[in-house]
Design a protein around this motif. Structure first.
Motif, PDB file in Angstrom:
ATOM      1  N   VAL A  26      69.137  19.030   7.810  1.00  0.00           N
ATOM      2  CA  VAL A  26      70.330  19.859   7.986  1.00  0.00           C
ATOM      3  C   VAL A  26      70.243  20.501   9.362  1.00  0.00           C
ATOM      4  O   VAL A  26      69.303  21.241   9.642  1.00  0.00           O
ATOM      5  N   GLU A  38      70.410  24.130   2.456  1.00  0.00           N
ATOM      6  CA  GLU A  38      69.079  23.713   2.022  1.00  0.00           C
ATOM      7  C   GLU A  38      68.858  24.042   0.542  1.00  0.00           C
ATOM      8  O   GLU A  38      68.468  23.173  -0.246  1.00  0.00           O
ATOM      9  N   VAL A  80      72.700  15.983   7.963  1.00  0.00           N
ATOM     10  CA  VAL A  80      73.915  16.788   7.816  1.00  0.00           C
ATOM     11  C   VAL A  80      74.017  17.618   9.093  1.00  0.00           C
ATOM     12  O   VAL A  80      73.253  18.549   9.306  1.00  0.00           O
TER      13      VAL A  80
END
Length: 148
Positions: A26, A38, A80
């Motif tokens: 992420v 997360e 992401v």
């Protein structure tokens, strides 16, 4: 994704040896948002590592842009990416990740207007409209993993 509530040690900046869960990197300059994603994805059964991108680094220079590679990106099953493509240094990170890891799917959270300004940069990515919801993030990660 199942409901496995395990996580990599929080003091490590790398991946665990466990390869049974999808690894999600992420990238988000907002620490709170990054860690909220997360916690959510870990609850969905993923192993997650958060990176602030260049904003979290002393000289605002992301190693993936200037060095050979990023070990976090190299070990990820999906990335992401929540950096702003309107900022040159953020767009460079996305470009470098895609060039160095073309087989790793990338989910990009971006405003509609930014997506319209950067169609080439976002081509091949799973685009999630900003602000993302838990449902849209989960669906995008599931789609990215399925397409892989």
């Amino acid at each position: 994704m199942g409901n496995v509530l395990q996580r990599a040690p929080s003091n490590s900046r790398g991946w665990s040896a466990d390869r049974t869960r999808p690894r999600v990197l992420v990238e988000n300059p907002d620490v709170g948002v990054g860690f909220a994603i997360e916690r959510f994805l870990e609850g969905e059964g993923c192993e997650v590592v958060v990176c602030q991108g260049p904003d979290g680094l002393r000289r605002h220079r992301c190693p993936v842009v200037f060095d050979e590679d990023c070990t976090l990106a190299a070990g990820a099953d999906v990335i992401v990416h929540g950096l702003n493509p309107d900022r040159r240094e953020h767009a460079e990170v996305l470009r470098a990740l895609r060039a160095k890891h073309p087989a790793t799917p990338v989910v990009v959270e971006v405003t509609k207007s930014s997506a319209e300004r950067h169609p080439g940069l976002l081509a091949g990515c799973v685009v999630v409209p900003f602000p993302a919801t838990r449902g849209s993030i989960r669906a995008a990660v599931d789609r990215a993993l399925a397409d892989d």
